[in-house]
Design a protein around this motif. Sequence first.
Motif, PDB file in Angstrom:
ATOM      1  N   THR A 223      39.586  76.199  12.146  1.00  0.00           N
ATOM      2  CA  THR A 223      39.302  76.411  10.727  1.00  0.00           C
ATOM      3  C   THR A 223      39.041  77.903  10.475  1.00  0.00           C
ATOM      4  O   THR A 223      38.827  78.674  11.405  1.00  0.00           O
ATOM      5  CB  THR A 223      38.052  75.634  10.290  1.00  0.00           C
ATOM      6  OG1 THR A 223      36.924  76.113  11.041  1.00  0.00           O
ATOM      7  CG2 THR A 223      38.214  74.151  10.541  1.00  0.00           C
ATOM      8  N   VAL A 224      39.036  78.282   9.203  1.00  0.00           N
ATOM      9  CA  VAL A 224      38.719  79.664   8.844  1.00  0.00           C
ATOM     10  C   VAL A 224      37.354  79.732   8.179  1.00  0.00           C
ATOM     11  O   VAL A 224      36.412  80.317   8.709  1.00  0.00           O
ATOM     12  CB  VAL A 224      39.799  80.268   7.921  1.00  0.00           C
ATOM     13  CG1 VAL A 224      39.406  81.687   7.503  1.00  0.00           C
ATOM     14  CG2 VAL A 224      41.155  80.305   8.624  1.00  0.00           C
ATOM     15  N   GLN A 225      37.230  79.071   7.005  1.00  0.00           N
ATOM     16  CA  GLN A 225      36.004  79.216   6.219  1.00  0.00           C
ATOM     17  C   GLN A 225      34.749  78.769   6.970  1.00  0.00           C
ATOM     18  O   GLN A 225      33.766  79.499   7.065  1.00  0.00           O
ATOM     19  CB  GLN A 225      36.124  78.430   4.904  1.00  0.00           C
ATOM     20  CG  GLN A 225      37.122  79.004   3.929  1.00  0.00           C
ATOM     21  CD  GLN A 225      38.502  78.384   4.100  1.00  0.00           C
ATOM     22  OE1 GLN A 225      38.817  77.826   5.153  1.00  0.00           O
ATOM     23  NE2 GLN A 225      39.313  78.484   3.073  1.00  0.00           N
TER      24      GLN A 225
ATOM     25  N   ASN B 295      45.099  80.456  12.955  1.00  0.00           N
ATOM     26  CA  ASN B 295      45.918  79.809  11.934  1.00  0.00           C
ATOM     27  C   ASN B 295      47.336  80.358  11.906  1.00  0.00           C
ATOM     28  O   ASN B 295      48.300  79.609  11.697  1.00  0.00           O
ATOM     29  CB  ASN B 295      45.263  79.960  10.562  1.00  0.00           C
ATOM     30  CG  ASN B 295      44.273  78.860  10.266  1.00  0.00           C
ATOM     31  OD1 ASN B 295      44.556  77.948   9.527  1.00  0.00           O
ATOM     32  ND2 ASN B 295      43.092  78.936  10.875  1.00  0.00           N
TER      33      ASN B 295
ATOM     34  N   VAL C 291      36.293  86.299  11.716  1.00  0.00           N
ATOM     35  CA  VAL C 291      37.332  86.365  10.694  1.00  0.00           C
ATOM     36  C   VAL C 291      38.699  86.551  11.346  1.00  0.00           C
ATOM     37  O   VAL C 291      39.672  85.846  11.034  1.00  0.00           O
ATOM     38  CB  VAL C 291      37.061  87.516   9.695  1.00  0.00           C
ATOM     39  CG1 VAL C 291      38.257  87.731   8.777  1.00  0.00           C
ATOM     40  CG2 VAL C 291      35.807  87.225   8.883  1.00  0.00           C
TER      41      VAL C 291
ATOM     42  N   ALA D 286      39.712  83.399  13.782  1.00  0.00           N
ATOM     43  CA  ALA D 286      40.118  82.214  13.024  1.00  0.00           C
ATOM     44  C   ALA D 286      41.453  82.449  12.315  1.00  0.00           C
ATOM     45  O   ALA D 286      42.301  81.557  12.238  1.00  0.00           O
ATOM     46  CB  ALA D 286      39.041  81.842  12.012  1.00  0.00           C
ATOM     47  N   SER D 287      41.652  83.655  11.800  1.00  0.00           N
ATOM     48  CA  SER D 287      42.911  83.988  11.128  1.00  0.00           C
ATOM     49  C   SER D 287      44.071  83.998  12.115  1.00  0.00           C
ATOM     50  O   SER D 287      45.154  83.462  11.833  1.00  0.00           O
ATOM     51  CB  SER D 287      42.796  85.347  10.437  1.00  0.00           C
ATOM     52  OG  SER D 287      41.767  85.349   9.464  1.00  0.00           O
TER      53      SER D 287
ATOM     54  N   SER E 247      41.427  72.484  11.956  1.00  0.00           N
ATOM     55  CA  SER E 247      41.547  72.739  10.522  1.00  0.00           C
ATOM     56  C   SER E 247      42.150  71.559   9.761  1.00  0.00           C
ATOM     57  O   SER E 247      43.311  71.189   9.978  1.00  0.00           O
ATOM     58  CB  SER E 247      42.406  73.978  10.291  1.00  0.00           C
ATOM     59  OG  SER E 247      42.638  74.178   8.916  1.00  0.00           O
TER      60      SER E 247
ATOM     61  N   LEU F 173      45.042  87.127   3.396  1.00  0.00           N
ATOM     62  CA  LEU F 173      44.782  87.703   4.715  1.00  0.00           C
ATOM     63  C   LEU F 173      45.075  89.196   4.731  1.00  0.00           C
ATOM     64  O   LEU F 173      46.203  89.627   4.510  1.00  0.00           O
ATOM     65  CB  LEU F 173      45.640  86.998   5.765  1.00  0.00           C
ATOM     66  CG  LEU F 173      45.407  87.420   7.216  1.00  0.00           C
ATOM     67  CD1 LEU F 173      43.948  87.198   7.615  1.00  0.00           C
ATOM     68  CD2 LEU F 173      46.336  86.674   8.144  1.00  0.00           C
TER      69      LEU F 173
ATOM     70  N   CYS G  95      34.518  79.129  16.613  1.00  0.00           N
ATOM     71  CA  CYS G  95      35.963  79.226  16.347  1.00  0.00           C
ATOM     72  C   CYS G  95      36.772  78.386  17.331  1.00  0.00           C
ATOM     73  O   CYS G  95      37.844  77.888  16.974  1.00  0.00           O
ATOM     74  CB  CYS G  95      36.428  80.685  16.420  1.00  0.00           C
ATOM     75  SG  CYS G  95      35.817  81.716  15.080  1.00  0.00           S
TER      76      CYS G  95
ATOM     77  N   HIS H  16      47.344  81.708   1.301  1.00  0.00           N
ATOM     78  CA  HIS H  16      46.806  82.137   2.593  1.00  0.00           C
ATOM     79  C   HIS H  16      47.394  83.493   2.982  1.00  0.00           C
ATOM     80  O   HIS H  16      46.700  84.364   3.506  1.00  0.00           O
ATOM     81  CB  HIS H  16      47.130  81.107   3.674  1.00  0.00           C
ATOM     82  CG  HIS H  16      46.184  79.948   3.694  1.00  0.00           C
ATOM     83  ND1 HIS H  16      44.821  80.094   3.776  1.00  0.00           N
ATOM     84  CD2 HIS H  16      46.399  78.608   3.641  1.00  0.00           C
ATOM     85  CE1 HIS H  16      44.239  78.913   3.776  1.00  0.00           C
ATOM     86  NE2 HIS H  16      45.180  77.996   3.684  1.00  0.00           N
TER      87      HIS H  16
END
Length: 319
Positions: free
Chosen positions: A112-114, A138, A131, A134-135, A273, A56, A268, A52
């Motif tokens: 979640t990201v994906q 996390n 993107v 979500a990043s 996740s 990123l 988002c 991860h």
Amino acid sequence: MQRLIARLNIDPYLLLLVSTVALASVLPARGVFADIAGGVVDAGIALLFFLHGAKLSREAILDGARAWKLHLSVASLTFVLFPLIGLAISSIPGLGPELAMGLMFLTLLPSTVQSSIAFTAIAGGNVAAAVCSASFSNLAGIFLTPLLTALLITGKQGGFSTDPVVAISLQLLLPFLFGQALRPWIGSFVTRHKKVLGYVDRGSILLVVYTAFGAAVLEGLWSEVTPSELGLIAGLSLAMLALVLMAAVLMGRVLGFSREDRIVLVFCGSKKSLATGVPLASVLFASSQVGAIVLPLMFFHQIQLMVCAVLARRFAKAG
């Protein structure tokens, strides 16, 4: 079979998770094999967060930081509204203590990201912002989830402790930072082989689920969890998702976001996740508890995918 799965919007990975639970129920890891599996799981989790970190992009972080109002809105849904709902529903009669903890823990997880990015793209939303949002979620979850867990779950059992934060820092944050540090040299390799590395990503989660459910089964999980409890978990997950989705739509309108950014807020801000939650649970809770605690997360994971798939198509048609 593949057509049926696609028509029902069932995530094929969920079928692997269910199969893993079934295997752990019949053949749980015991003795020396359990010790070996535990070591492999620890290594797999470290590798998961290392990847991860390597994936990123720092440029994406800097570019996305400009939409701070949107990111704060997503964070408020993820780490404020969700936990408040969790506090309300985790005390509902009819759930065992570990399942109630699982519901509460579910609400403390990052987005979640994906799938958030994928649904945003399908719906015609602001993909770049998705993107970043979500990043960011996390990244924040590495710190906020263990802190909130200590305050709202484990702190109630034995006083507040910083031990979960230390454990997360050593087992998850350090590999993540190491991956970030090596990104200039391995970032292109990770990007080129992201499909193959995705198998490592998902395989690590399957290993955690196998060992966690195996330990829980040996402690009598399936003799304690009733069908009515499983039905209640599904119903509460659906109700919780509906509340957050309505709040996201209302917040987007009140704050005057564009259509594209409202879509980001919806997708988002409403997700939790599985990829982050399962490894975190294995670090934050006793091995005998993890199986029951991640059960609500597995239910919510599939429900959010099915509901958001329908919403994404409707957004796309509405233009």
